[in-house]
Design a protein around this motif. Structure first.
Motif, PDB file in Angstrom:
ATOM      1  N   ASN A 173     -43.609  53.309  73.558  1.00 47.07           N
ATOM      2  CA  ASN A 173     -44.425  52.171  73.092  1.00 47.07           C
ATOM      3  C   ASN A 173     -45.514  52.547  72.100  1.00 47.07           C
ATOM      4  N   ASP A 226     -52.872  47.697  71.202  1.00 50.59           N
ATOM      5  CA  ASP A 226     -51.952  48.762  70.773  1.00 50.59           C
ATOM      6  C   ASP A 226     -52.127  50.011  71.631  1.00 50.59           C
ATOM      7  N   ALA A 257     -46.807  55.205  63.059  1.00 49.74           N
ATOM      8  CA  ALA A 257     -45.814  55.682  62.095  1.00 49.74           C
ATOM      9  C   ALA A 257     -46.253  55.348  60.670  1.00 49.74           C
ATOM     10  N   ARG A 258     -46.776  54.126  60.495  1.00 49.57           N
ATOM     11  CA  ARG A 258     -47.199  53.707  59.144  1.00 49.57           C
ATOM     12  C   ARG A 258     -48.296  54.610  58.613  1.00 49.57           C
ATOM     13  N   LYS A 264     -40.711  60.449  68.284  1.00 50.31           N
ATOM     14  CA  LYS A 264     -40.143  59.256  68.928  1.00 50.31           C
ATOM     15  C   LYS A 264     -38.644  59.165  68.652  1.00 50.31           C
ATOM     16  N   PRO A 299     -47.481  52.279  69.001  1.00 48.65           N
ATOM     17  CA  PRO A 299     -47.548  51.132  68.088  1.00 48.65           C
ATOM     18  C   PRO A 299     -47.077  51.490  66.676  1.00 48.65           C
ATOM     19  N   GLY A 300     -46.629  50.475  65.957  1.00 44.95           N
ATOM     20  CA  GLY A 300     -46.079  50.667  64.627  1.00 44.95           C
ATOM     21  C   GLY A 300     -47.040  51.328  63.656  1.00 44.95           C
ATOM     22  N   ASN A 301     -48.354  51.097  63.834  1.00 41.77           N
ATOM     23  CA  ASN A 301     -49.291  51.644  62.849  1.00 41.77           C
ATOM     24  C   ASN A 301     -49.362  53.174  62.904  1.00 41.77           C
ATOM     25  N   ALA A 356     -43.611  59.737  64.496  1.00 41.89           N
ATOM     26  CA  ALA A 356     -42.379  58.968  64.285  1.00 41.89           C
ATOM     27  C   ALA A 356     -41.154  59.845  64.532  1.00 41.89           C
TER      28      ALA A 356
END
Lengths: 319, 297
Positions: B235, B26, B241-242, B164, B237-239, B161
């Protein structure tokens, strides 16, 4: 030349849920070969240098009331588009379940017919699926090739016979998904996969380019056929060194196959086999993968189904 | 477990182990803005730093501190550096994070031919290994001296987030984006002009949940090439934002923009952590981007 049968419930399930999804991924067209006792799905057996995939079903596993007759020893073979066959089976199944109200009497009939399609002067061969509902019948025609001639059937039978040779050593991979995950991720690194199989029960897959070497080794797999003990002094060596020494001793063989082909053969896991055996044919002619199916609820091999793939070996100079 | 050959001429510069490969994937993916990218890796007793650069205008650094690793044995004198293909490194590491395998890897440098060696550890009867060729790094230093612009740093922190999303939205107007900071009312403005124009304002008092911090003692405004700005968030990683993380942006002397992200490298916990998602700072990889402003005509 006649073929007519009713698909059994088990047969429909096997084809719709497991085998046709896998065959659909193996290639666009395949040969369907009907004999008195067996039905074969054959990919790439006569043409091309792709992955050969050979599936064989005993007739009573798939069909009731099976009738096949031809002047060629009651054998019929033709090629068809797998995705069309898959679509026809899927939709026939949905019609059956939707309209039968759960009645088992509603059966799916499959037969070979010649019909005159619209705007054509010549009748064309079709594989027809007929579903009889309560008040209606739905007929689906899957176009097929002209049935193979007598000599072509002989050619197909010869290719099939020669594709049955077993490698001297086979190693058993119990959990194929692990290999699949690995190869799926490995694809980005290179195109050529080195596969090494030893009589000690080691399977090594490796991609090697000028910039990187990436591999995975599975050790202590069950071995069928020729086996031998790994020397104790090899135990602490790296995977790479161990396989090199085993090849030098004649205890292992290594071939190069295309990553794409290997990955395609892994699609056979959609058929939900219980395990897979990997072996290299004598003289490194091809990499063979044999899938094993158990009789549900037992540890006995189901002899009414057989599925195996043969991956062409790349010329070591060609990468 | 497989070990290296019995005869070892010298102790390697670095042997380290990481229990969550996906975290490293990540973090490195965050700075991978194109398929083929050369990276420079620098090893030290404090950790591993990976640097990528483009066109003299954009630089990114990933800091993997030694605290991220479950084992970190550093045996080198000085700070060894080597060049490596970032794409290959990420693709190889990604293979190690496939499900069904232990997620712990050992990283070793150098191998017998100066390679970077990776191998899985703690898996019974199966292993993954990789040897990635390294290069001698270029001698010229990339010049991205970031200096504070005035007495007070010009900086703001925005939800990663949201940042982005804003940068993604600015794609259509054109090739450059103006970032402005103003004091009253405290506000950050992203403005893209070209085929039409689009302006996105982060008002400090109105959007405290998005704009988390704001320091500015003078009004500034600089333009940045869109493609470089895009690379800083493309790029993430999703985590990130989570876990509701923030990114810190600082404008330095001459308009040099520094963008900092925090990427979690800890093992995913089986039961979901609470929404605050607190993790000890040692399990975070720091990502920094430096973007040079466009020349003012």
């Amino acid at each position: 030349m006649k073929f007519k049968a009713f698909l059994t419930e088990n047969g429909v399930n096997l084809l719709e849920k497991r085998f046709l999804p896998a065959f659909d991924k193996m290639g666009k067209t395949c040969h369907l070969f009907l004999t008195k006792d067996h039905l074969f799905f054959l990919h790439n057996l006569l043409n091309g240098d792709g992955v050969q995939c050979i599936a064989q079903f005993r007739i009573d596993l798939l069909f009731d009331d099976y009738r096949v007759s031809s002047q060629n020893d009651d054998r019929i073979a033709f090629s068809l588009d797998v995705s069309l066959l898959y679509r026809a089976v899927k939709s026939s199944v949905s019609i059956c379940t939707e309209f039968s109200g759960g009645l088992a009497s509603n059966r799916l009939q499959i037969k070979l017919v010649k019909k005159l399609p619209p705007n054509c002067t010549q009748p064309m061969p079709f594989l027809t699926f007929e579903t009889k509902g309560y008040k209606s019948a739905v007929i689906q025609d899957v176009p097929i090739s002209k049935p193979l001639s007598r000599s072509q059937v002989v050619e197909l039978q010869t290719a099939l016979d020669s594709a049955q040779d077993l490698p001297p050593t086979l190693v058993q991979v119990q959990d194929p998904s692990q290999l699949q995950n690995f190869v799926d991720r490995m694809k980005h690194v290179g195109d050529v996969l080195n596969v090494t199989i030893s009589k000690h029960g080691d399977l090594q897959v490796q991609i090697s380019t000028t910039l990187v070497r990436l591999g995975s080794e599975f050790q202590r797999l069950s071995v069928i056929g020729e086996k031998s003990q790994a020397p104790a002094e090899d135990r602490n060596l790296s995977a790479q060194a161990r396989s090199e020494r085993a090849i030098a001793r004649g205890d292992a063989q290594s071939v190069q196959v295309s990553v794409k082909h290997f990955s395609k053969s892994l699609q056979c896991h959609l058929t939900k086999p219980d395990s897979a055996f990997y072996g290299i044919a004598p003289q490194g002619a091809c990499l063979t993968v044999i899938f094993q199916f158990m009789v549900p609820g037992t540890r006995q091999t189901d002899k009414s189904i057989s599925l195996h793939c043969r991956l062409p070996v790349l010329d070591p100079g060609s990468n | 477990m497989n070990s290296s050959p019995a005869i070892e001429p010298d102790a390697p510069d670095l042997v380290c182990q990481l229990d969550n490969v996906q975290g490293m994937v990540d973090a490195l993916t965050c700075v991978r803005w194109k398929r083929h990218q050369d990276a420079l890796v620098e090893l030290s007793e404090h950790g591993i730093v990976l640097i990528v650069e483009e066109s003299g205008c954009l630089q990114a650094k990933v800091y993997l501190q030694r605290e991220l690793f479950t084992k970190y044995e550093y045996g080198a004198e000085g700070r060894p550096r080597f060049g490596i293909s970032l794409g290959l490194l990420v693709d190889c590491l990604n293979t190690f994070s496939s499900p069904g395998h232990s997620n712990t890897i050992e990283i070793k440098y150098p191998g017998p031919d100066m390679e970077l060696l990776l191998k899985s550890v703690d898996t019974l009867n199966s292993c993954i290994y990789s040897e990635i060729r390294t290069r001698i790094p270029e001698t010229s230093e990339w010049d991205y001296n970031f200096e504070q612009a005035g007495t007070v740093p010009l900086t703001f922190t925005v939800k990663s987030a949201a940042l982005k999303e804003a940068i993604d939205d600015l794609e259509w107007p054109g090739s450059s984006v103006q970032i402005s900071l103003q004091m009253s009312p405290p506000c950050v403005t992203f403005r893209g002009e070209g085929h039409g124009d689009l302006q996105i304002d982060f008002m400090y008092y109105a959007n405290t949940d998005l704009l988390l911090a704001f320091h500015c003692d003078t009004e500034v405004s600089y333009r940045y090439k869109y493609k470089f700005l895009k690379a800083t968030t493309a790029n993430i990683p999703g985590n990130v934002a989570r876990e509701n993380r923030g990114s810190k942006l600082t404008i330095g002397r001459g308009g040099m923009l520094k963008v900092q992200h925090l990427v979690s490298v800890s093992k995913p916990l089986a039961p979901q952590v609470d929404s605050a998602g607190y993790q000890p700072p040692s399990r975070i990889a720091y990502i920094e981007f430096f973007v040079k402003p466009e020349e003012t005509a």
